[in-house]
Write an enzyme that holds these catalytic residues in place. Structure first.
Site, mmCIF file in Angstrom:
data_model
loop_
_atom_site.group_PDB
_atom_site.id
_atom_site.type_symbol
_atom_site.label_atom_id
_atom_site.label_comp_id
_atom_site.label_asym_id
_atom_site.label_seq_id
_atom_site.Cartn_x
_atom_site.Cartn_y
_atom_site.Cartn_z
ATOM 1 N N GLN A 116 -19.624 -101.247 -28.194
ATOM 2 C CA GLN A 116 -18.330 -101.397 -27.535
ATOM 3 C C GLN A 116 -17.898 -102.851 -27.404
ATOM 4 O O GLN A 116 -16.781 -103.123 -26.954
ATOM 5 C CB GLN A 116 -18.377 -100.753 -26.154
ATOM 6 C CG GLN A 116 -19.305 -101.443 -25.166
ATOM 7 C CD GLN A 116 -19.493 -100.660 -23.890
ATOM 8 O OE1 GLN A 116 -20.225 -99.681 -23.847
ATOM 9 N NE2 GLN A 116 -18.801 -101.094 -22.824
ATOM 10 N N CYS A 122 -17.119 -97.790 -22.554
ATOM 11 C CA CYS A 122 -18.350 -96.995 -22.697
ATOM 12 C C CYS A 122 -18.086 -95.499 -22.650
ATOM 13 O O CYS A 122 -18.697 -94.722 -23.383
ATOM 14 C CB CYS A 122 -19.358 -97.394 -21.627
ATOM 15 S SG CYS A 122 -18.815 -97.087 -19.928
ATOM 16 N N HIS A 426 -21.358 -96.865 -15.858
ATOM 17 C CA HIS A 426 -21.573 -96.849 -17.309
ATOM 18 C C HIS A 426 -21.855 -95.425 -17.768
ATOM 19 O O HIS A 426 -22.556 -94.663 -17.082
ATOM 20 C CB HIS A 426 -22.757 -97.755 -17.652
ATOM 21 C CG HIS A 426 -22.916 -98.033 -19.113
ATOM 22 N ND1 HIS A 426 -21.908 -98.537 -19.903
ATOM 23 C CD2 HIS A 426 -23.983 -97.875 -19.949
ATOM 24 C CE1 HIS A 426 -22.349 -98.698 -21.145
ATOM 25 N NE2 HIS A 426 -23.605 -98.281 -21.199
ATOM 26 N N ASN A 448 -27.230 -95.665 -26.196
ATOM 27 C CA ASN A 448 -26.282 -96.570 -25.558
ATOM 28 C C ASN A 448 -25.234 -97.018 -26.578
ATOM 29 O O ASN A 448 -25.306 -96.671 -27.757
ATOM 30 C CB ASN A 448 -27.022 -97.769 -24.958
ATOM 31 C CG ASN A 448 -26.281 -98.398 -23.805
ATOM 32 O OD1 ASN A 448 -25.110 -98.136 -23.566
ATOM 33 N ND2 ASN A 448 -26.960 -99.261 -23.059
#
Length: 506
Positions: A116, A122, A426, A448
Site C-alpha cells: 500500500q 490497508c 489496520h 499483510n
C-alpha cells in the site's frame, strides 16, 4: 557448601551492589521525599500523604537518586536511552515460538504480496486480497492483483459527497460541538471498513490492477488527502452559511453542492487519473497458471457481479464473497447485539457499517472453519501493539516492558477501548492457523500489505494471545457461524456515536 552459607554470601553480594529484592507488593508508596518508601498493609490501603497538586522538584530529585542507586536501572539507562526500547526488550522466546508453520493452511493464499506504500488503504488491500482468491480460482491464475486505486478513487468521491450531506444534515448543530467537529476531523480519510468496500464493489465493480495501476498520489496519498480535506472544510462553512439563510437548504443548495463535488472530482481525476467507467467494457488479458493466454471483455460491474455466479461460487469452495459480513469483539457491549456507528459510511443510500458482536471463541471458531474450507479472512486489529514489522511477529510476550522499566501494563481489552488506548488501526488477511491437539488455536498466519520487505517476505505471524487482545473484527461467510449469529443481522442495531472506537477506520 551448606545452603545457609550460600544464602549469606548472596545476601552480602546484593548488599554490596545495593540491589534490592522484589517488593512484597506491586506498588511502593512514597510518603515524602525524605522518608523511606513503605509498602501498605493491603493493596487497597492508600498512604496517609497530604495531597500535593503540584510537582515537587525535590521529589523528582529524590526519585532520580533512588532510581540510579539500583545497578539494574543504570544498565537499563545505558541500554534503552540510545536505541529503540522495543529492540532491546524483544523476547527471544517469542521469536522462537512464533514460527511460520501451520497445520491448517489455504493452498491458494493469493499472490503477489501487495504494498500500500505511503497510504492508508490497508482495508482496500485486505478486501481485494480476499476478492482476488475467488477470481484466481475462477480463471485458474497463479498471480493476480485487483486495482485498489480504482476503489480508492470512487471512495474518495463518495466520501466527499457523504461529508457534504452530513454537513447539510447538521446545520442546526453548533460548529464547535462534538458531532460537527468529529465530522470535520477527517472528511475523506484513507481508511475504511468492510461494509464500505462492499458498497463500492456493488456500485462500481472491480478492475484488474493492470487496467488501473497506482499513480504516485495513490501510493503517496497525504498531499491529495490534505488538499481535499481543506477544500471540503471550506465548502462546509459555505454550506452552513447559505443554509442559515434558507428555509429549505436541500431544495435550494443542490447546484452549490454539485459545483463543490465537481471540484473534488477534478482534483481526484488529475491526481489519480480517469478511472474505467463502471458500466463500459474493459478488455483484460492474462496468462493462467499453465501459461495459457486468456482475454475477457466485460465491465467492472459485471466482472464483480460474476463472482456470485454458480461457476464462481463452485470454484471458490461454495462461497459467495458478496455475502460476507463482520463479526466484532467489543467486550464493552453485549454479545449477540448488532452494532452500528451513527453517520459512519461512504455511499449515500447504501448500507452503513454493521457488526455482529461476539465473544472471541465464536470469532475464532468461525475463522478456523473458514480456513479449513480454504477461504481467506479479512480482519481488523490494532497492529501497533506488541508487534514488530521487521520480524513480522505480533505477540503480547514479544516486548517485556516490565523488564526494562519495572512497570506493568494491565489494561483489559474493554478498558483499552474505553480509554482510547486501542482501536482498529489496520486490516489484513488470515490464511492459516496452527492448532494444538485439542483443536485450540496457537498462532495465525497473516498476509499483510506492506510489501515483501516486512515480516517474512510480507507474511506475519500472530499469536493466539495477541488475537484475543488486539483483534476486533473478522469478516466471515454466514455458513460458518451458528444460526443465532446470522439472525443477529435481522435485529435493529445499537447505534454507537461517531467518535466511538468501533468507528475507527482501518
Amino acid at each position: 557448601m551448606p545452603e545457609s552459607v550460600i544464602g549469606d554470601q548472596l545476601a552480602e553480594r546484593l548488599e554490596a551492589l545495593d540491589v534490592q529484592g522484589p517488593p512484597e507488593k506491586d506498588y511502593v508508596y512514597v510518603k515524602s521525599d525524605m522518608e523511606t518508601p513503605r509498602t501498605p498493609d493491603s493493596a487497597n490501603e492508600l498512604p496517609s500523604t497530604a495531597w500535593e497538586p503540584t510537582l515537587s522538584i525535590s521529589a523528582a530529585e529524590h526519585w532520580e537518586k533512588e532510581l540510579l542507586q539500583d545497578p539494574k536501572n543504570r544498565l537499563a539507562l545505558s541500554a534503552l536511552s540510545g536505541t529503540d526500547p522495543k529492540q532491546v526488550l524483544t523476547q527471544r522466546s517469542a521469536t522462537i515460538a512464533d514460527t511460520q508453520n501451520f497445520n491448517i493452511k489455504i493452498k491458494l493464499e493469493g499472490a503477489p504480496i501487495t504494498n500500500q506504500r505511503s497510504s492508508g488503504r490497508c482495508w482496500l488491500f485486505a478486501a481485494t486480497n480476499v476478492f482476488r482468491v475467488a477470481i484466481m480460482r475462477r480463471y485458474n491464475l497463479k498471480e493476480f492483483e485487483l486495482s485498489q486505486s480504482y476503489l480508492f478513487f470512487w471512495d474518495k468521491l463518495e466520501k466527499a459527497n457523504y461529508f457534504l450531506e452530513q454537513v447539510l444534515d447538521t446545520t442546526d448543530e453548533e460548529l464547535d460541538g462534538r458531532l460537527v467537529q468529529t465530522l470535520m476531523a477527517s472528511p475523506v480519510g484513507d481508511g475504511g471498513q468492510w461494509d464500505m468496500v462492499a458498497n463500492l464493489v456493488e456500485k462500481y465493480g472491480l478492475v484488474p490492477q493492470t487496467l488501473y495501476p497506482d499513480s504516485h498520489n495513490a501510493m503517496n496519498s497525504s498531499t491529495m488527502a490534505s488538499l481535499i480535506t481543506t477544500k471540503l472544510r471550506e465548502d462546509a462553512l459555505e454550506l452552513r452559511r447559505l443554509a442559515s439563510k434558507s428555509d429549505n437548504p436541500r431544495s435550494t443548495l443542490g447546484s452549490v453542492k454539485d459545483k463543490m463535488m465537481q471540484e473534488i472530482h477534478r482534483v481526484l481525476t488529475i491526481m489519480l487519473g480517469p478511472p474505467p467507467n463502471p458500466n463500459k467494457d474493459m478488455i483484460w488479458e492474462y496468462y493462467d497458471k499453465d501459461d495459457n493466454f486468456g482475454t475477457l471483455t466485460t465491465s467492472p460491474l459485471d466482472f464483480a457481479g460474476e463472482l456470485s455466479s454458480e461457476a464462481s461460487i463452485e470454484a471458490n469452495r461454495g462461497a459467495d464473497v458478496h455475502e460476507l459480513f463482520s463479526l466484532v469483539n467489543d467486550p464493552r457491549n453485549t454479545y449477540g447485539d448488532l452494532l452500528s456507528v451513527s453517520r459512519l459510511g461512504n455511499v449515500i443510500g447504501m448500507r452503513g457499517v454493521r457488526y455482529v458482536n461476539v465473544d472471541m471463541d465464536t470469532m475464532k471458531a468461525a475463522c478456523t472453519a473458514m480456513l479449513k474450507a480454504e477461504l481467506p479472512i479479512f480482519f481488523g486489529s490494532d497492529v501497533g501493539k506488541f508487534s514488530d514489522s521487521k520480524s513480522g511477529i505480533m505477540d503480547p510476550g514479544l516486548i517485556d516492558y516490565e523488564l526494562g522499566f519495572n512497570i506493568r501494563l494491565g489494561l483489559t481489552k474493554a478498558q483499552r477501548l474505553k480509554t482510547g488506548e486501542s482501536a482498529m488501526t489496520h486490516a489484513m488477511v488470515l490464511t492459516a492457523v496452527h492448532v494444538d491437539g485439542d483443536g485450540k488455536p496457537v498462532r495465525w498466519r497473516v498476509q499483510n500489505s506492506w510489501g515483501e520487505g516486512a515480516g517474512t517476505k510480507g507474511w506475519f505471524v500472530m499469536s493466539d494471545e495477541w488475537m484475543d487482545e488486539f483483534v476486533y473484527q473478522a469478516v466471515v461467510d454466514p455458513k460458518f457461524v451458528p444460526e443465532e449469529i446470522r439472525d443477529v443481522l435481522k435485529k435493529e442495531p445499537k447505534m454507537l456515536p461517531l467518535w466511538d472506537p468501533m468507528g475507527a477506520l482501518a
